[in-house]
Write an enzyme that holds these catalytic residues in place. Sequence first.
Site, PDB file in Angstrom:
ATOM      1  N   HIS A 128       0.831  -1.200   0.000  1.00 19.94           N
ATOM      2  CA  HIS A 128       0.000   0.000   0.000  1.00 19.94           C
ATOM      3  C   HIS A 128       0.873   1.260   0.000  1.00 19.94           C
ATOM      4  O   HIS A 128       0.658   2.178  -0.800  1.00 19.94           O
ATOM      5  CB  HIS A 128      -0.907  -0.036   1.248  1.00 19.94           C
ATOM      6  N   GLU A 129       1.881   1.290   0.859  1.00 20.57           N
ATOM      7  CA  GLU A 129       2.757   2.455   0.939  1.00 20.57           C
ATOM      8  C   GLU A 129       3.622   2.593  -0.317  1.00 20.57           C
ATOM      9  O   GLU A 129       3.890   3.709  -0.775  1.00 20.57           O
ATOM     10  CB  GLU A 129       3.635   2.404   2.191  1.00 20.57           C
ATOM     11  N   HIS A 132       1.667   4.351  -2.880  1.00 21.56           N
ATOM     12  CA  HIS A 132       1.712   5.805  -2.671  1.00 21.56           C
ATOM     13  C   HIS A 132       3.010   6.361  -3.252  1.00 21.56           C
ATOM     14  O   HIS A 132       3.001   7.365  -3.968  1.00 21.56           O
ATOM     15  CB  HIS A 132       1.638   6.158  -1.182  1.00 21.56           C
ATOM     16  N   HIS A 138      -5.295   7.373  -2.315  1.00 21.06           N
ATOM     17  CA  HIS A 138      -6.357   6.441  -1.940  1.00 21.06           C
ATOM     18  C   HIS A 138      -7.504   6.543  -2.948  1.00 21.06           C
ATOM     19  O   HIS A 138      -7.864   7.641  -3.373  1.00 21.06           O
ATOM     20  CB  HIS A 138      -6.875   6.761  -0.536  1.00 21.06           C
TER      21      HIS A 138
END
Length: 193
Positions: A128-129, A132, A138
């Site tokens: 997830h990071e 980014h 998101h």
Amino acid sequence: MGTRHRQNDWLKTPETREEDLQFDLAIMEGDILVSEDRLAVKSLWPEKDGVASIPYKINDYLVDRKVTILAAFKMISDQTCILFHEYTNEINYINIISGTGCASYVGFQGGAQSLYFGRACNVGNLCHELMHALGLHHEHTRPDRDQYVTIQWDNVVPGYSHQHNILNHLTGITCGSGAGLVNLSPEELQCRI
């Protein structure tokens, strides 16, 4: 700062609670580090022939978690045109460092770009990071969010409704196949949060 408890506090895991990050950094949406250059998300990692190969460096405190880190890279590389390779002497790279939570800047920042990977974080949190760091925000903040998602505002933890604001300035990444935002879920899927 002492321990704080909120209604529904059990819903938020340590790796996503902004107050659990040990560093004095500006944070939005729980895990996105805010750059002093607010336009940084417009900068994407360089690519060559439609492939981005991103160097990474693992902090000495995380060498025992290298298998987990490599698994997160694989999750992304298996589904995209993005590859990761170990840092040699590149000027720009993702610097994976230990923290009490997980957090990352959005998009290419230049230089040693910190990505925090806390002990409570798992391979999914790291993936997830990394997304980014690659330039993705998101999904629930996309400008076209309301076409696909209905936010159940009554279910949002009090004081956190701002984390569901639509961001109209988003940019996205493409992998040599045209312009537009990358959508992580099928467009025809209607979901409720």
